[in-house]
Design a protein around this motif. Sequence first.
Motif, PDB file in Angstrom:
ATOM      1  N   THR A 167       9.630 -17.341  -0.979  1.00  0.00           N
ATOM      2  CA  THR A 167       8.697 -17.059  -2.373  1.00  0.00           C
ATOM      3  C   THR A 167       8.631 -15.561  -2.603  1.00  0.00           C
ATOM      4  OG1 THR A 167       7.267 -18.860  -1.028  1.00  0.00           O
ATOM      5  CG2 THR A 167       6.202 -17.114  -2.554  1.00  0.00           C
ATOM      6  N   HIS A 168       8.894 -15.445  -3.959  1.00  0.00           N
ATOM      7  CA  HIS A 168       8.908 -14.153  -4.499  1.00  0.00           C
ATOM      8  C   HIS A 168       7.429 -14.039  -4.989  1.00  0.00           C
ATOM      9  CE1 HIS A 168      12.898 -12.895  -5.277  1.00  0.00           C
ATOM     10  NE2 HIS A 168      13.223 -14.197  -5.178  1.00  0.00           N
ATOM     11  N   VAL A 169       7.163 -12.815  -4.440  1.00  0.00           N
ATOM     12  CA  VAL A 169       5.517 -12.417  -4.672  1.00  0.00           C
ATOM     13  C   VAL A 169       5.423 -11.395  -5.608  1.00  0.00           C
ATOM     14  CG1 VAL A 169       5.116 -13.163  -2.206  1.00  0.00           C
ATOM     15  CG2 VAL A 169       5.627 -10.929  -2.517  1.00  0.00           C
ATOM     16  N   HIS A 170       4.358 -10.795  -6.144  1.00  0.00           N
ATOM     17  CA  HIS A 170       4.103 -10.026  -6.982  1.00  0.00           C
ATOM     18  C   HIS A 170       2.418  -9.345  -6.951  1.00  0.00           C
ATOM     19  CE1 HIS A 170       2.822  -8.118 -10.911  1.00  0.00           C
ATOM     20  NE2 HIS A 170       4.270  -7.813 -10.939  1.00  0.00           N
ATOM     21  N   GLY A 171       2.218  -8.219  -6.600  1.00  0.00           N
ATOM     22  CA  GLY A 171       0.888  -7.722  -6.460  1.00  0.00           C
ATOM     23  C   GLY A 171       0.775  -6.364  -7.436  1.00  0.00           C
ATOM     24  N   HIS A 172      -0.195  -6.249  -8.032  1.00  0.00           N
ATOM     25  CA  HIS A 172      -0.338  -5.136  -8.835  1.00  0.00           C
ATOM     26  C   HIS A 172      -1.934  -4.301  -8.807  1.00  0.00           C
ATOM     27  CE1 HIS A 172      -0.136  -2.818 -12.925  1.00  0.00           C
ATOM     28  NE2 HIS A 172      -0.155  -1.834 -11.971  1.00  0.00           N
ATOM     29  N   SER A 173      -2.059  -3.164  -8.013  1.00  0.00           N
ATOM     30  CA  SER A 173      -3.381  -2.910  -7.643  1.00  0.00           C
ATOM     31  C   SER A 173      -3.617  -1.323  -7.674  1.00  0.00           C
ATOM     32  CB  SER A 173      -3.928  -3.503  -6.181  1.00  0.00           C
ATOM     33  OG  SER A 173      -5.024  -2.873  -5.887  1.00  0.00           O
ATOM     34  N   LYS A 174      -4.606  -0.917  -7.729  1.00  0.00           N
ATOM     35  CA  LYS A 174      -4.852   0.684  -7.421  1.00  0.00           C
ATOM     36  C   LYS A 174      -5.052   1.010  -5.951  1.00  0.00           C
ATOM     37  CE  LYS A 174      -5.787   1.980 -11.894  1.00  0.00           C
ATOM     38  NZ  LYS A 174      -5.109   3.193 -12.560  1.00  0.00           N
ATOM     39  N   ASP A 175      -5.152  -0.009  -5.235  1.00  0.00           N
ATOM     40  CA  ASP A 175      -5.273   0.027  -3.652  1.00  0.00           C
ATOM     41  C   ASP A 175      -3.898  -0.469  -3.075  1.00  0.00           C
ATOM     42  OD1 ASP A 175      -5.783   0.340  -0.969  1.00  0.00           O
ATOM     43  OD2 ASP A 175      -7.836  -0.335  -1.415  1.00  0.00           O
ATOM     44  N   ALA A 176      -2.906   0.422  -2.852  1.00  0.00           N
ATOM     45  CA  ALA A 176      -1.535  -0.165  -2.305  1.00  0.00           C
ATOM     46  C   ALA A 176      -2.021  -0.594  -0.852  1.00  0.00           C
ATOM     47  CB  ALA A 176      -0.829   1.069  -2.231  1.00  0.00           C
ATOM     48  N   THR A 177      -2.790   0.075  -0.012  1.00  0.00           N
ATOM     49  CA  THR A 177      -3.146  -0.375   1.439  1.00  0.00           C
ATOM     50  C   THR A 177      -3.785  -1.902   1.407  1.00  0.00           C
ATOM     51  OG1 THR A 177      -3.132   1.924   2.074  1.00  0.00           O
ATOM     52  CG2 THR A 177      -4.088   0.100   3.455  1.00  0.00           C
ATOM     53  N   ALA A 178      -4.542  -2.101   0.531  1.00  0.00           N
ATOM     54  CA  ALA A 178      -5.138  -3.342   0.511  1.00  0.00           C
ATOM     55  C   ALA A 178      -4.060  -4.443   0.018  1.00  0.00           C
ATOM     56  CB  ALA A 178      -6.127  -3.592  -0.693  1.00  0.00           C
ATOM     57  N   LEU A 179      -3.040  -4.286  -0.685  1.00  0.00           N
ATOM     58  CA  LEU A 179      -1.938  -5.054  -1.363  1.00  0.00           C
ATOM     59  C   LEU A 179      -1.099  -5.331   0.052  1.00  0.00           C
ATOM     60  CD1 LEU A 179      -0.540  -3.659  -4.485  1.00  0.00           C
ATOM     61  CD2 LEU A 179      -1.521  -6.120  -3.927  1.00  0.00           C
ATOM     62  N   ALA A 180      -0.941  -4.297   0.699  1.00  0.00           N
ATOM     63  CA  ALA A 180       0.001  -4.360   1.944  1.00  0.00           C
ATOM     64  C   ALA A 180      -0.816  -5.390   3.106  1.00  0.00           C
ATOM     65  CB  ALA A 180       0.334  -3.035   2.700  1.00  0.00           C
ATOM     66  N   ALA A 181      -2.041  -5.050   3.170  1.00  0.00           N
ATOM     67  CA  ALA A 181      -2.937  -5.749   4.322  1.00  0.00           C
ATOM     68  C   ALA A 181      -3.115  -7.166   4.010  1.00  0.00           C
ATOM     69  CB  ALA A 181      -4.308  -4.976   4.357  1.00  0.00           C
ATOM     70  N   GLY A 182      -3.107  -7.551   2.749  1.00  0.00           N
ATOM     71  CA  GLY A 182      -3.093  -8.941   2.264  1.00  0.00           C
ATOM     72  C   GLY A 182      -1.786  -9.745   2.514  1.00  0.00           C
ATOM     73  N   LEU A 183      -0.519  -8.919   2.340  1.00  0.00           N
ATOM     74  CA  LEU A 183       0.811  -9.325   2.507  1.00  0.00           C
ATOM     75  C   LEU A 183       0.836  -9.522   4.056  1.00  0.00           C
ATOM     76  CD1 LEU A 183       3.404 -10.124   1.489  1.00  0.00           C
ATOM     77  CD2 LEU A 183       4.234  -7.965   1.692  1.00  0.00           C
ATOM     78  N   ARG A 184       0.381  -8.609   4.727  1.00  0.00           N
ATOM     79  CA  ARG A 184       0.371  -8.687   6.441  1.00  0.00           C
ATOM     80  C   ARG A 184      -0.404 -10.058   6.850  1.00  0.00           C
ATOM     81  NH1 ARG A 184       0.441  -5.499  11.035  1.00  0.00           N
ATOM     82  NH2 ARG A 184       0.081  -7.213  12.780  1.00  0.00           N
ATOM     83  N   GLU A 185      -1.512 -10.167   6.320  1.00  0.00           N
ATOM     84  CA  GLU A 185      -2.219 -11.423   6.613  1.00  0.00           C
ATOM     85  C   GLU A 185      -1.471 -12.602   6.340  1.00  0.00           C
ATOM     86  OE1 GLU A 185      -6.712 -13.459   5.833  1.00  0.00           O
ATOM     87  OE2 GLU A 185      -6.341 -11.307   5.827  1.00  0.00           O
ATOM     88  N   ALA A 186      -0.856 -12.697   5.118  1.00  0.00           N
ATOM     89  CA  ALA A 186      -0.137 -13.953   4.770  1.00  0.00           C
ATOM     90  C   ALA A 186       1.195 -14.039   5.636  1.00  0.00           C
ATOM     91  CB  ALA A 186       0.495 -13.782   3.287  1.00  0.00           C
TER      92      ALA A 186
END
Length: 339
Positions: free
Chosen positions: A165-184
């Motif tokens: 699965t290719h994933v794409h996230g764009h946010s002002k909060d890089a840590t939140a992006l990483a944490a969401g990916l970690r939970e997945a």
Amino acid sequence: MTAEREQETGPRPSIARRNILAAAAAAPVLAGAGAHTAHAVPPPHRRRAGVPLIEPVSTTEADWKGVARALGRGGSLMRKTVFRTGFARTDLHVVSRDVEVTAGLALGSHAAFIRYSDGSTLMMGDIVSTEDELQRMLDTMHAHGIRQTAIHKHLLAHSPDMWWTHVHGHSKDATALAAGLREALDCTGTPPGVPPSKTPPPVDLDTAGIDRALRAKGSNDQGIYKCVFARRERISDGGLLLPAGSGATSAFNFQPLSRGRAALNGDFAMIAEEVHDVLKALRKGGIEIVELHNHGLTDEPRLFFTHLWAMDDAVKIAKALRTALDCTNVTPTSIKAPN
């Protein structure tokens, strides 16, 4: 993209935690990263004519400490712009065409983070899951605003059933992006990160012959011989200029079998005008086609990717790849293929 167009949204907690979070009146908590509220940007869109691209900015290792903590593992900073982390699925025993597929050949998830001049961060990656893990993993990504840009195969007949699965996230909060990916990722059997061996096992292949055939220098990545070629064009996605080699590479992995033979798995990056000639050249060279798909939703120029497979003399495979590469606008690069 202007500040006025930005929206602030918090990641939705999983069902199991909603009542706890509501009772505690706490901020949303992302697994492994403490409390973070994601500052989401609008969905990806094609750049309007005349609107300048948003440029990536240089960063240091220190700028990505929060991302590394959220992911639960370190990464490497490439060309001062791309922070990249790999997640090898060493927990799996996958067989394709009687070949025991190693993590380095085709079972490596990865994520790349890029900081931009508007203060936002782009996250792109390719995540490996079993078929049993896939739907829960996707639901968790959706809860964190992480989009999917491809759900596809890297291998032909194989067991157990695997998906990429290719994933794409764009946010002002890089840590939140990483944490969401970690939970997945925690919805899968992806094991904790293990530092790579400082002395990788030898590659039992004619690597000099492969290099001559490809007219490029490959590298030994934990016993897999890898060769990478980057598109020469300026590539953008959703108005963001991608650093050279990010998300636009042709990457080939050679896993030694014996007596100079190798199993090949890899990915060809092409623009539309190149697709037919590349596929024809690959088939003429005895290389099997696995997938033809896109990695992005709003990339410019529009890129197409084909995954491929072969089992043959490694130098013979390399010569066939070179013929197909000559149909594309690429250049050799020292960037390693995704693990």
